[in-house]
Design an enzyme around this catalytic site. Structure first.
Site, PDB file in Angstrom:
ATOM      1  CB  SER A 151      -1.423   0.139   1.644  1.00  0.00           C
ATOM      2  OG  SER A 151      -1.416   1.088   1.552  1.00  0.00           O
ATOM      3  CE1 TYR A 164      -3.737  -2.518   5.333  1.00  0.00           C
ATOM      4  CE2 TYR A 164      -3.414   0.109   5.040  1.00  0.00           C
ATOM      5  CZ  TYR A 164      -3.191  -1.665   5.037  1.00  0.00           C
ATOM      6  OH  TYR A 164      -3.654  -1.373   3.170  1.00  0.00           O
TER       7      TYR A 164
END
Ligand SMILES: NC(=O)c1ccc[n+]([C@@H]2O[C@H](COP(=O)([O-])OP(=O)(O)OC[C@H]3O[C@@H](n4cnc5c(N)ncnc54)[C@H](OP(=O)(O)O)[C@@H]3O)[C@@H](O)[C@H]2O)c1
Length: 272
Positions: A151, A164
């Site tokens: 990401s 995360y």
């Protein structure tokens, strides 16, 4: 035809045998849809097996074998069972798409430990365990690829997405290092770093008590179809990393040049 280590990488995706984690939704489902016309075997992995079965019915065509495997990737025994099943079927996977992942929005101190554990186990442990277990199989093929879904969150620490972002920093770092280690083996590694994509991810990452975060600007959203098409193109071109969407790529280029002291001001504001 370009040859690398004696292996022809042109049209690698034609007749590939691919395992996709997190194929029951979002990007994983889109990977299955875009690969189905070209692959010869699809192994679809997720917990919601009824969704995988529905996808199988949609994608079925002569010449394509589709397996649906219900696996909880946060459970190491389940992952080991998946690996054992693969070995027993003689599946000869030559493309591993480590896509499954989950987030958790909110302050770390208020997080639910079970949720944090799942994030660490799915985003980091399962990806690493599957890669480790499948490497001998991948190396035995005449050309193979690993696509790890990271990401843009991997580029910087993100308050209220702290764990995360850290898991994705692991994915990006691990993938780059593994790519270097595997040079000359015929196994290429590509890291996909999407910005915001409309999938079930945002809803799944929300807590009942999550504060409403400011949504990313519309111009930064990239459709799942484009993210996946760009990622598959990057795999065929043996690119180390792909950030789909020019605005997202430009923004991350700017972020990478900012001094940490300046970034910290932004991080402190976001943490308030
Ligand atoms: N959407 C975004 O904005 C965005 C941006 C950057 C990166 N990403 C990354 O893209 C990847 C795909 O996310 P998405 O956007 O497609 O989200 P999504 O629609 O929520 O899909 C997540 C997938 O992961 C699977 N999964 C989650 N926990 C699992 C578990 N314990 N065991 C097995 N499978 C599990 C889910 O399947 P089941 O629930 O059926 O098990 C689902 O298929 C993730 O790695 C995410 O971090 C997403």
């Amino acid at each position: 035809m370009p040859l690398r280590n004696g292996v022809n990488f042109m049209n690698f995706l034609d007749h590939c045998k691919v395992l996709i984690t997190g194929a029951s939704s979002g990007l994983g489902m889109e990977f299955a849809r875009q690969l189905a016309p070209r692959a010869s075997t699809l192994v679809l992995v997720a917990r919601r097996v009824e969704r995988l079965e529905a996808l199988r019915r949609d994608l079925e065509r002569p010449g394509l074998t589709i397996h649906c495997r219900q696996t909880d990737l946060s459970d190491r025994a389940d992952v080991a069972e998946l690996v054992a099943w693969l070995a027993s079927t003689g599946a000869e996977i030559n493309f591993l798409v480590n896509n499954a992942g989950l987030g958790d929005r909110g302050r770390f101190e208020n997080s639910d430990w079970e949720r944090v554990r799942q994030m660490l186990d799915v985003n980091i442990s399962a990806l690493t365990q599957l890669t480790h277990a499948l490497l001998p199989m991948l190396k035995a093929q005449a050309g193979a690829a690993i696509l790890n879904v990271s990401s843009v969150a991997s580029f910087l620490p993100i308050p209220k997405l702290a764990v995360y972002a850290a898991t994705k920093a692991y994915v990006s770092s691990f993938s780059e290092a593994l790519r270097a280690e595997l040079r000359g083996t015929g196994v290429r590694v590509t890291t996909l770093c999407p910005g915001p994509v409309d999938t079930e991810f945002g809803e799944a990452a929300s807590r009942p008590t999550s504060p409403d975060l400011v949504s990313p600007p519309e111009g930064l959203r990239v459709p799942a179809q484009k993210v996946v098409a760009d990622a598959l193109c990057a795999v065929e071109k043996d690119r180390a990393r792909i950030i789909p969407g020019w605005r997202v790529a430009l923004m991350m280029g700017v972020v990478a040049m900012l001094p940490m002291a300046l970034l910290r001001c932004g991080l402190n504001r976001r943490a308030r």
